[in-house]
Design an enzyme around this catalytic site. Structure first.
Site, PDB file in Angstrom:
ATOM      1  N   GLU A  41       0.828  -1.210   0.000  1.00 11.89           N
ATOM      2  CA  GLU A  41       0.000   0.000   0.000  1.00 11.89           C
ATOM      3  C   GLU A  41       0.860   1.257   0.000  1.00 11.89           C
ATOM      4  OE1 GLU A  41      -2.017  -0.483   3.724  1.00 11.89           O
ATOM      5  OE2 GLU A  41      -3.326  -2.084   3.012  1.00 11.89           O
ATOM      6  N   PRO A  42       1.735   1.436  -0.982  1.00 11.81           N
ATOM      7  CA  PRO A  42       2.583   2.628  -0.958  1.00 11.81           C
ATOM      8  C   PRO A  42       1.799   3.901  -1.284  1.00 11.81           C
ATOM      9  CG  PRO A  42       2.945   1.391  -2.980  1.00 11.81           C
ATOM     10  CD  PRO A  42       1.978   0.592  -2.164  1.00 11.81           C
ATOM     11  N   GLY A  43       2.123   4.962  -0.589  1.00 13.48           N
ATOM     12  CA  GLY A  43       1.526   6.263  -0.873  1.00 13.48           C
ATOM     13  C   GLY A  43       2.617   7.246  -1.236  1.00 13.48           C
TER      14      GLY A  43
ATOM     15  N   CYS B 295      -2.324  33.702   9.381  1.00 16.68           N
ATOM     16  CA  CYS B 295      -2.109  34.316  10.690  1.00 16.68           C
ATOM     17  C   CYS B 295      -1.757  33.289  11.760  1.00 16.68           C
ATOM     18  CB  CYS B 295      -3.339  35.111  11.086  1.00 16.68           C
ATOM     19  SG  CYS B 295      -3.696  36.375   9.867  1.00 16.68           S
TER      20      CYS B 295
END
Ligand SMILES: *Cc1c(COP(=O)(O)O)cnc(C)c1O
Length: 415
Positions: A273-275, A342
């Site tokens: 499951e590489p991302g 900010c």
């Protein structure tokens, strides 16, 4: 970090100048390279040549439809963590039969939709989820394919926020409990045990923990087999790291070799499951310098991208290389590269040596993973455009949001 090359004094992605992309699509803008995405995917398929394996791209890293479509066309499956991601995969032409569904808190409605779509497997993370999924499957008269996410309790030696396989993590089931949970699952009439999975962390630069996890998972698989519970696939998750700064870059070949050695001779189908490693170095964030603000202690370069566009520096203190798109041949000075949001934590890079003028373009590198996917509308900032370069062509794959879109779903009290 070979995504952008200098050509005639300015940075290009493939054959397109970043100055041209900024002129056409404005900034801030994410830029991806089709060739880099394809090459990253090919790294895995080549390393897994001759094995019964499926690469399930982790959609959460970058869920743009064009990215998903590209991987689908290359034959990838997908790892999803919500029904929203499932809908994206389907809209992008992905095959539901190659989808695995991870996540600690799946809602029943999500389970039903995924079940009816015909996904490959539910990666179950708790005893309660097993029971709930069995109930949902009973209602729709189906059998849910399941895998249990086990926690092999190995230390991946990465950032604590992205370390997920320790006993103390919220993810997965304890290694010691897995066997009794599999027994329970095998007895539930609307579940079908298909696999086993683990995912130990992210941005891993050492292949040893993954191989150690694989070893522990195999011991469990063999124990289950002796009880008559057959495991068809072993899903070893994602997590391979990339080079952001000076990390030793591992190729999928190098990363997977020790793990594949552990798996030698096994019949089970292998899933990954590489991302990050598929998309991280295939994308950059293009931004323009709005204001240069010299100070007594620090010089600030205020750019038009901010923490809402790229959260990783603010969130993890992550380091991204920042390159001038048209480098100047003059001495630079040290800048805090910050956005207009900010918050004091709104920075893209600290103490960077750059020769800058207002209006200059900068490329924030290695931004293809967990960049746009984690972006927000904080400070009512419309999300950036996304562009994919393919050779000499630049395609807008997501247009910039409009301000009107930001509050279209809101309403005021009637009186
Ligand atoms: C996040 C995640 C992945 C992808 O991790 P990367 O480090 O991006 O490769 C894979 N599987 C699961 C279960 C995840 O949560």
């Amino acid at each position: 970090m070979t995504l952008a090359r200098l050509h005639d004094g300015s940075l290009h992605v493939e054959d397109v100048a970043l100055t041209e992309i900024a002129a056409r699509f404005d900034t801030p803008c994410y830029v991806y390279s089709r060739a880099a995405l394809s090459a990253a995917y090919a790294g895995y398929t080549e390393a897994l040549e001759g094995r019964n394996a499926l690469i399930c791209y982790a959609v959460k890293a970058n869920s743009n439809l064009a990215v998903l479509n590209l991987f689908a066309r290359l034959g990838a499956g997908f790892d999803i963590v919500s029904v929203g991601e499932l809908q994206r995969v389907l809209a992008a032409g992905g095959d539901p039969a190659k989808v695995v569904f991870s996540g600690v808190g799946k809602r029943r409605e999500e389970m039903r939709v995924a079940l009816e779509a015909g996904i490959l497997c539910f990666n179950v993370e708790s005893a309660s989820e097993l029971k709930q999924l069995n109930e949902v499957a009973a209602v729709v008269g189906m059998c849910a394919p399941i895998s249990l996410r086990v926690n092999p309790d190995v230390d991946p030696k990465t950032h604590p926020y992205i370390s997920t396989g320790l006993r103390s993590a919220k993810f997965g089931v304890a290694y010691e409990e897995a066997r009794s949970l599999y027994r329970q699952a095998a007895e539930l009439s609307h579940l079908e045990v298909k696999g086993i999975d683990c995912h130990i962390g992210s941005q891993l630069l050492d292949p040893a923990p993954a191989a150690e996890a694989a070893d522990k998972v195999l011991a469990l698989v063999d124990g289950l087999k002796s009880e008559g519970i057959a495991i068809e696939h072993i899903d070893l998750g994602g997590g391979m790291g990339i080079r952001y700064r000076d990390e030793a870059p591992l190729t999928p070949d190098q990363y997977l070799a020790p793990l594949l050695k552990v798996m030698a001779g096994r019949k089970e189908r292998l899933l990954f499951e590489p991302g990050r490693s598929l998309v991280g170095n295939a994308g950059l964030l293009l931004t323009r310098v709005e204001v240069l603000k010299p100070g007594v202690e620090k010089n600030f370069a205020v750019v038009d991208a901010a923490m809402n566009d790229l959260a990783r520096p603010a969130l993890y203190d992550a380091w991204h290389d920042i390159l001038p798109v048209a480098p100047r041949n003059v001495p630079g000075c040290r800048y805090e590269v910050v956005g207009p949001v900010c918050e004091s934590g709104d920075f893209l890079g600290h103490d960077r040596e750059l020769a800058l003028a207002e209006g200059d373009l900068l490329a924030v590198m290695s931004a293809g993973a967990y960049g746009m996917a984690m972006s927000s509308n904080y400070n009512s900032r419309p999300r950036a455009a996304e562009v994919m370069v393919d050779g000499a062509a630049a395609h807008q794959v997501r247009r910039r949001e409009t301000v009107a879109e930001l509050f279209v779903a809101e309403s005021v009290l009637p009186c």
